[in-house]
Scaffold this active site. Structure first.
Site, PDB file in Angstrom:
ATOM      1  N   CYS A 108     -10.962  -2.583  -4.084  1.00 41.69           N
ATOM      2  CA  CYS A 108     -10.093  -3.615  -4.676  1.00 41.69           C
ATOM      3  C   CYS A 108     -10.909  -4.817  -5.158  1.00 41.69           C
ATOM      4  CB  CYS A 108      -9.034  -4.059  -3.675  1.00 41.69           C
ATOM      5  SG  CYS A 108      -7.716  -2.845  -3.462  1.00 41.69           S
ATOM      6  N   CYS A 144     -10.240  -4.384   0.373  1.00 38.13           N
ATOM      7  CA  CYS A 144     -11.324  -3.411   0.548  1.00 38.13           C
ATOM      8  C   CYS A 144     -12.316  -3.533  -0.613  1.00 38.13           C
ATOM      9  CB  CYS A 144     -10.755  -1.993   0.628  1.00 38.13           C
ATOM     10  SG  CYS A 144     -10.197  -1.318  -0.946  1.00 38.13           S
ATOM     11  N   ASN A 184       0.838  -1.200   0.000  1.00 38.30           N
ATOM     12  CA  ASN A 184       0.000   0.000   0.000  1.00 38.30           C
ATOM     13  C   ASN A 184       0.874   1.252   0.000  1.00 38.30           C
ATOM     14  OD1 ASN A 184       0.730  -0.672   2.694  1.00 38.30           O
ATOM     15  ND2 ASN A 184      -0.959   0.516   3.529  1.00 38.30           N
ATOM     16  N   ILE A 185       0.401   2.259  -0.706  1.00 33.41           N
ATOM     17  CA  ILE A 185       1.117   3.523  -0.817  1.00 33.41           C
ATOM     18  C   ILE A 185       0.122   4.639  -0.516  1.00 33.41           C
ATOM     19  CG2 ILE A 185       2.464   5.027  -2.332  1.00 33.41           C
ATOM     20  CD1 ILE A 185       3.064   2.446  -4.027  1.00 33.41           C
ATOM     21  N   GLU A 186       0.300   5.263   0.649  1.00 31.91           N
ATOM     22  CA  GLU A 186      -0.640   6.294   1.059  1.00 31.91           C
ATOM     23  C   GLU A 186      -0.225   7.662   0.534  1.00 31.91           C
ATOM     24  OE1 GLU A 186      -0.893   5.913   5.329  1.00 31.91           O
ATOM     25  OE2 GLU A 186      -2.293   4.227   5.157  1.00 31.91           O
ATOM     26  N   CYS A 204      -4.046   0.743  -2.691  1.00 29.92           N
ATOM     27  CA  CYS A 204      -3.885  -0.481  -1.905  1.00 29.92           C
ATOM     28  C   CYS A 204      -2.850  -1.406  -2.550  1.00 29.92           C
ATOM     29  CB  CYS A 204      -5.203  -1.229  -1.810  1.00 29.92           C
ATOM     30  SG  CYS A 204      -6.519  -0.301  -1.027  1.00 29.92           S
ATOM     31  N   GLU A 246      -3.110  -4.491  -3.259  1.00 28.91           N
ATOM     32  CA  GLU A 246      -3.685  -5.365  -4.282  1.00 28.91           C
ATOM     33  C   GLU A 246      -3.703  -4.689  -5.651  1.00 28.91           C
ATOM     34  OE1 GLU A 246      -4.852  -4.561  -1.297  1.00 28.91           O
ATOM     35  OE2 GLU A 246      -6.270  -6.070  -0.529  1.00 28.91           O
TER      36      GLU A 246
HETATM   37 ZN    ZN Z   1      -8.112  -1.959  -1.406  1.00 33.40          ZN
END
Ligand code: ZN
Length: 128
Positions: A90, A87, A42-44, A52, A54
């Site tokens: 995704c 989520c 994940n890369i915020e 995410c 995925e």
């Molecule tokens: Zn997700």
């Protein structure tokens, strides 16, 4: 495919997580039907554009010409691995590229694994 390879790949990808806002680090390993593995973390972002793990793995694979996917394994958590499932965004994203039998593995607590299909996770996906 040895599931342990996917577990180790996902855990290693999780180390690259950029998650300064949630501190919730996620990694995954996406297996193609041709036997290739694409990892993701994940890369915020300080806004609404976080991505995410995925979708990182899927976009890496698709951008390199892959179209057929076997399964994905997800690991995540703040410190120790917690049960982490994809989520809603995704799940819908995966439904574009995977059939209902696509397998989603959630690895957690360092020795537990749960397996679901995309059908289990998204029984009534949107499609045009
Ligand atoms: Zn997700």
């Amino acid at each position: 495919m040895d599931i342990n390879i996917l577990i180790e790949t996902a855990k290693k990808a999780r180390e690259n997580s950029y998650s300064p806002y949630s501190n919730y680090k996620v990694g995954c390993a996406l297996l193609t039907k041709s036997g290739k593995i694409f990892s993701g973390c994940n890369i915020e972002n300080d806004g609404i554009m976080s991505i995410c793990a995925e979708r990182v793995a899927f976009t890496k694979a698709i951008s390199e010409g892959e179209k057929d996917f076997e399964c994905i394994l997800v690991v995540g958590g703040k410190d120790e691995l917690q049960y982490t499932s994809p989520c809603g965004y995704c799940r819908q994203f995966m439904s574009e590229f995977c059939d209902k039998n696509f397998e989603v593995y959630m690895y957690y607590d360092n020795d537990k694994i749960d397996k679901k299909t995309l059908q289990d996770l998204l029984p009534d996906s949107f499609s045009l």
